[in-house]
Motif scaffolding. Structure first.
Motif, mmCIF file in Angstrom:
data_model
loop_
_atom_site.group_PDB
_atom_site.id
_atom_site.type_symbol
_atom_site.label_atom_id
_atom_site.label_comp_id
_atom_site.label_asym_id
_atom_site.label_seq_id
_atom_site.Cartn_x
_atom_site.Cartn_y
_atom_site.Cartn_z
ATOM 1 N N ASP A 407 0.807 -1.231 0.000
ATOM 2 C CA ASP A 407 0.000 0.000 0.000
ATOM 3 C C ASP A 407 0.840 1.281 0.000
ATOM 4 O O ASP A 407 0.303 2.361 -0.213
ATOM 5 C CB ASP A 407 -0.909 0.036 1.237
ATOM 6 C CG ASP A 407 -2.105 -0.908 1.106
ATOM 7 O OD1 ASP A 407 -2.427 -1.303 -0.040
ATOM 8 O OD2 ASP A 407 -2.709 -1.242 2.138
ATOM 9 N N VAL A 408 2.149 1.157 0.276
ATOM 10 C CA VAL A 408 2.962 2.369 0.468
ATOM 11 C C VAL A 408 2.886 3.281 -0.747
ATOM 12 O O VAL A 408 2.660 4.483 -0.630
ATOM 13 C CB VAL A 408 4.433 2.000 0.774
ATOM 14 C CG1 VAL A 408 5.306 3.249 0.789
ATOM 15 C CG2 VAL A 408 4.532 1.306 2.123
ATOM 16 N N ALA A 409 3.052 2.710 -1.947
ATOM 17 C CA ALA A 409 3.129 3.521 -3.167
ATOM 18 C C ALA A 409 1.763 4.007 -3.641
ATOM 19 O O ALA A 409 1.683 4.894 -4.490
ATOM 20 C CB ALA A 409 3.803 2.719 -4.275
ATOM 21 N N ARG A 410 0.694 3.459 -3.082
ATOM 22 C CA ARG A 410 -0.630 3.880 -3.576
ATOM 23 C C ARG A 410 -0.881 5.367 -3.338
ATOM 24 O O ARG A 410 -1.579 6.003 -4.124
ATOM 25 C CB ARG A 410 -1.739 3.050 -2.909
ATOM 26 C CG ARG A 410 -1.787 1.609 -3.400
ATOM 27 C CD ARG A 410 -2.896 0.834 -2.701
ATOM 28 N NE ARG A 410 -4.229 1.298 -3.085
ATOM 29 C CZ ARG A 410 -5.329 1.074 -2.340
ATOM 30 N NH1 ARG A 410 -5.233 0.426 -1.187
ATOM 31 N NH2 ARG A 410 -6.506 1.499 -2.758
ATOM 32 N N ASP A 454 10.472 7.289 -0.450
ATOM 33 C CA ASP A 454 11.080 6.612 -1.597
ATOM 34 C C ASP A 454 10.025 6.188 -2.627
ATOM 35 O O ASP A 454 10.331 6.068 -3.817
ATOM 36 C CB ASP A 454 11.874 5.375 -1.128
ATOM 37 C CG ASP A 454 13.167 5.770 -0.417
ATOM 38 O OD1 ASP A 454 13.497 6.979 -0.432
ATOM 39 O OD2 ASP A 454 13.827 4.880 0.153
ATOM 40 N N ALA A 455 8.818 5.947 -2.175
ATOM 41 C CA ALA A 455 7.753 5.547 -3.101
ATOM 42 C C ALA A 455 7.166 6.746 -3.840
ATOM 43 O O ALA A 455 6.272 6.598 -4.663
ATOM 44 C CB ALA A 455 6.645 4.816 -2.336
ATOM 45 N N GLY A 456 7.652 7.950 -3.517
ATOM 46 C CA GLY A 456 7.201 9.144 -4.239
ATOM 47 C C GLY A 456 5.981 9.806 -3.660
ATOM 48 O O GLY A 456 5.406 10.713 -4.274
ATOM 49 N N ALA A 457 5.574 9.372 -2.468
ATOM 50 C CA ALA A 457 4.398 10.003 -1.844
ATOM 51 C C ALA A 457 4.808 11.338 -1.228
ATOM 52 O O ALA A 457 5.967 11.531 -0.861
ATOM 53 C CB ALA A 457 3.828 9.104 -0.761
ATOM 54 N N ARG A 458 3.858 12.253 -1.109
ATOM 55 C CA ARG A 458 4.129 13.494 -0.395
ATOM 56 C C ARG A 458 4.096 13.177 1.104
ATOM 57 O O ARG A 458 3.137 12.578 1.594
ATOM 58 C CB ARG A 458 3.090 14.554 -0.735
ATOM 59 C CG ARG A 458 3.393 15.896 -0.080
ATOM 60 C CD ARG A 458 2.324 16.919 -0.377
ATOM 61 N NE ARG A 458 2.375 17.399 -1.754
ATOM 62 C CZ ARG A 458 1.407 18.120 -2.320
ATOM 63 N NH1 ARG A 458 0.320 18.420 -1.647
ATOM 64 N NH2 ARG A 458 1.527 18.529 -3.571
ATOM 65 N N VAL A 459 5.156 13.573 1.810
ATOM 66 C CA VAL A 459 5.265 13.279 3.241
ATOM 67 C C VAL A 459 5.358 14.596 4.006
ATOM 68 O O VAL A 459 6.136 15.480 3.636
ATOM 69 C CB VAL A 459 6.516 12.419 3.534
ATOM 70 C CG1 VAL A 459 6.694 12.211 5.034
ATOM 71 C CG2 VAL A 459 6.416 11.067 2.817
ATOM 72 N N VAL A 460 4.557 14.734 5.059
ATOM 73 C CA VAL A 460 4.605 15.921 5.916
ATOM 74 C C VAL A 460 4.667 15.481 7.374
ATOM 75 O O VAL A 460 4.425 14.318 7.695
ATOM 76 C CB VAL A 460 3.387 16.855 5.680
ATOM 77 C CG1 VAL A 460 3.402 17.398 4.260
ATOM 78 C CG2 VAL A 460 2.071 16.138 5.984
ATOM 79 N N MET A 461 4.988 16.439 8.266
ATOM 80 C CA MET A 461 5.122 16.160 9.692
ATOM 81 C C MET A 461 4.011 16.854 10.460
ATOM 82 O O MET A 461 3.698 18.006 10.176
ATOM 83 C CB MET A 461 6.482 16.687 10.152
ATOM 84 C CG MET A 461 6.896 16.458 11.584
ATOM 85 S SD MET A 461 6.081 17.362 12.937
ATOM 86 C CE MET A 461 6.373 19.076 12.514
ATOM 87 N N GLY A 462 3.411 16.155 11.397
ATOM 88 C CA GLY A 462 2.412 16.770 12.273
ATOM 89 C C GLY A 462 2.675 16.337 13.704
ATOM 90 O O GLY A 462 2.687 15.155 14.011
ATOM 91 N N SER A 463 2.901 17.325 14.597
ATOM 92 C CA SER A 463 3.363 16.953 15.949
ATOM 93 C C SER A 463 2.285 16.271 16.786
ATOM 94 O O SER A 463 2.579 15.455 17.637
ATOM 95 C CB SER A 463 3.845 18.203 16.684
ATOM 96 O OG SER A 463 2.746 19.064 16.957
ATOM 97 N N ASP A 464 1.006 16.623 16.560
ATOM 98 C CA ASP A 464 -0.093 16.154 17.418
ATOM 99 C C ASP A 464 -0.027 16.764 18.818
ATOM 100 O O ASP A 464 -0.553 16.202 19.773
ATOM 101 C CB ASP A 464 -0.143 14.622 17.511
ATOM 102 C CG ASP A 464 -1.576 14.117 17.733
ATOM 103 O OD1 ASP A 464 -2.509 14.943 17.809
ATOM 104 O OD2 ASP A 464 -1.756 12.888 17.852
#
Ligand SMILES: [Zn+2]
Length: 567
Positions: A407-410, A454-464
């Protein structure tokens, strides 16, 4: 004979389109004198898309130039202010994609001891809070966990000894249990005759008397007795949280769960001119009235363009995160559903809701901790794309602690974003519990930031924040790189998921700005963008990664204005 005429006209107009005269545009593109700068920052170490630069020129709220001091001299006039950065590092303003800001501000006034505190520390903290509290006022605080408190069990009696005149309620680190004193039990009307509520536990001693620990719905019932803060108290709390974030270099953020009461608070702070950051709020899917009335609360820097859906819980001993495989410590007497946790919203409803929100351009933020709920979120987004076409918002999968490898690359294929939380990517008290519940194999890819990138997904950080105790983006950047506790630790959590400092900064700047739909306005230091940047006390690209968490912000600039400056 009309046909040929029409053809001639058509041919003429085609010719006009193919060879337009630029004469009419001359005024628009003619040479303009350099824009005069209000401020030029010099002698800096400035991170820009064009590499490290020395200087930034700002006119009004806009960056009009970056480069060497000499390059920017053309923007300097008699009234330009020149600020010497003395070699300091300058980064774009940082963006936190998961904050509960009003709650965070309210908690700042709470009775707080560090996570992992021993019994003596917890009791001493409550004693100090009680000394300052009005008699009868509630004291709310935390966060405790049974194993750190040590041998002595948390009891009402221990709190009565230091806070006899105030009801006390202390949250645990999972926020699923509370530890209270006798005054709180009395206010809540809990006695030895009170039965356990459905879905909750009132812990009792050998004689059947409540000990002072309440779990799940029993905890919620007690918390409902704590008087709610007034509107003014909430506005002040949001103001406090706003400035705490500016002091850490956060110049935009996403409010991760908002209902009507807090929409009013955001609008009120904006109307007072004190909402400094750009904020996108995620309206709770359960509050359909707010979603229907959202534009009432919208303000220039307050965007109500996001909806929050909570698909599951947490992968701790509560076993509420929805997993594809059973929990390692699952009770095999339970049915298969209970062994894996389950979705809070059923799959057909997830699909229907995401499709509907997507159709009207609302971004959906999906709380999904387990790999089964991440899959349900991706399935929902896939259905929305099929129904509405591929041009909808980048929906966000929040936490995503477990993602099945297939599911990572989806997310990349579907145009979805993974939003990961720092306290779940380094060894921390909440994580220790998870190791027990899922076993070592699944922990190898726990919170798979690197796989997603690495799979090309957009990654962001959220502290919660304040579900976790700190929103420090510096802790986040360091631990993305080390996957160790801040400052370094022998224990490393899922080391295959480490990323570089540059990748980490990209997640907190350009990726997040694009995710908020303001990538054209902020997220990098370059001409044309808003002057949102921070000056820090060290070059985080050059120091040892284990020092990054100690980074101090010296100056925070939003829209060209100084909004924070260290003493
Ligand atoms: Zn949250």
């Amino acid at each position: 004979m009309r046909k040929p005429l029409r053809l001639t006209l058509l041919a003429t107009s085609l010719l006009t389109i193919a060879a337009p005269s630029t004469a009419q545009f001359k005024d628009a593109v003619g040479n303009q004198p350099p824009v005069p700068a209000d401020v030029i920052y010099v002698h800096g170490h400035v991170s820009t898309p064009a590499g490290w630069q020395e200087a930034i020129a700002v006119s009004g709220s806009t960056i009009v130039g970056t480069g060497s001091k000499a390059d920017l001299a053309k923007h300097r006039t008699a009234t330009t202010k020149v600020i010497d950065l003395e070699g300091r590092t300058v980064l774009p303003g940082l963006i936190d994609m998961h904050v509960h800001a009003v709650d965070a501000g309210l908690q700042a006034n709470n009775c707080i001891f560090p996570q992992g505190a021993a019994m003596a520390t917890a009791i001493a903290t409550v004693k100090a809070c009680a000394a300052k509290a009005r008699p009868g006022a509630w004291i709310e605080g935390g966060q405790w966990d049974g194993s750190s408190l040590g041998k002595a069990k948390p009891t009402a009696k221990l709190l009565d000894a230091v806070a006899p005149a105030n009801p006390v309620v202390l949250h645990d680190i999972s926020l699923h249990s509370v530890w209270v004193n006798s005054a709180a039990l009395k206010q809540a009307g809990i006695t030895r005759d009170t039965p356990n509520p459905a879905g909750g536990v009132i812990e009792r001693d050998a004689k059947g008397n409540p000990t002072g620990v309440l779990r799940e719905t029993a905890a919620i019932a007690l918390l409902n007795k704590v008087p709610a803060p007034s509107e003014e108290e909430r506005i002040a709390a949001l103001d406090r949280a706003t400035h705490a974030m500016l002091a850490q270099g956060i110049t935009a953020y996403e409010e991760a769960l908002m209902a009507s009461a807090n929409a009013k608070i955001y609008a009120a702070l904006a109307d007072r001119g004190r909402l400094v950051q750009y904020v996108r709020t995620c309206m709770w899917d359960n509050d359909q009235d707010l979603i229907a009335q959202r534009q009432i609360y919208a303000r220039p820097r307050l965007d109500l363009g996001c909806v929050k859906m909570i698909l599951d819980g947490v992968p701790t001993d509560a076993h509420t995160a929805a997993m594809l495989e059973p929990y390692a410590d699952a009770d095999h007497a339970l049915g298969p559903e209970r062994q894996k946790g389950s979705l809070i919203i059923d799959a057909p409803s997830i699909i229907a809701k995401i499709t509907r929100y997507d159709a009207v351009g609302l971004t959906v933020k999906l709380h999904a901790a387990g790999d089964a709920s991440v899959r349900a979120a991706l399935d929902g987004i896939a259905a929305a794309r099929k129904a509405n076409g591929g041009y909808g918002p980048h929906h966000e999968i929040a936490h995503a602690n477990f993602i099945a490898p297939e599911d990572v690359a989806r997310a990349a294929q579907l145009g979805a974003t993974y939003e990961f939380s720092p306290y779940l990517w380094f060894p921390s008290p909440p994580v220790r519990d998870v190791v027990t519940t899922v076993g070592p194999k699944r922990m190898e890819r726990f919170t798979p930031v690197r796989d997603a990138q690495d799979a090309g997904a957009r990654v962001v950080m959220g502290s919660d924040w304040p579900v976790i105790p700190s929103m420090s983006p510096w802790v986040a950047i360091e631990t993305l790189v080390t996957r160790q506790a801040p400052g370094g630790s022998a224990e490393v959590l899922s080391p295959s998921q480490r990323v570089s400092v540059a990748d980490a900064v990209t997640m907190l700047t350009t990726n997040a700005a694009r995710q908020l739909g303001i990538g054209h306005i902020t997220g990098s230091i370059e001409p044309g963008k808003q002057a949102d940047f921070i000056v820090i006390d060290r070059d985080i690209f050059a120091v040892a990664p284990t020092q990054i968490h100690q980074t101090r912000v010296l100056r925070t600039v939003v829209g060209g204005k100084d909004v924070y400056s260290a003493q």
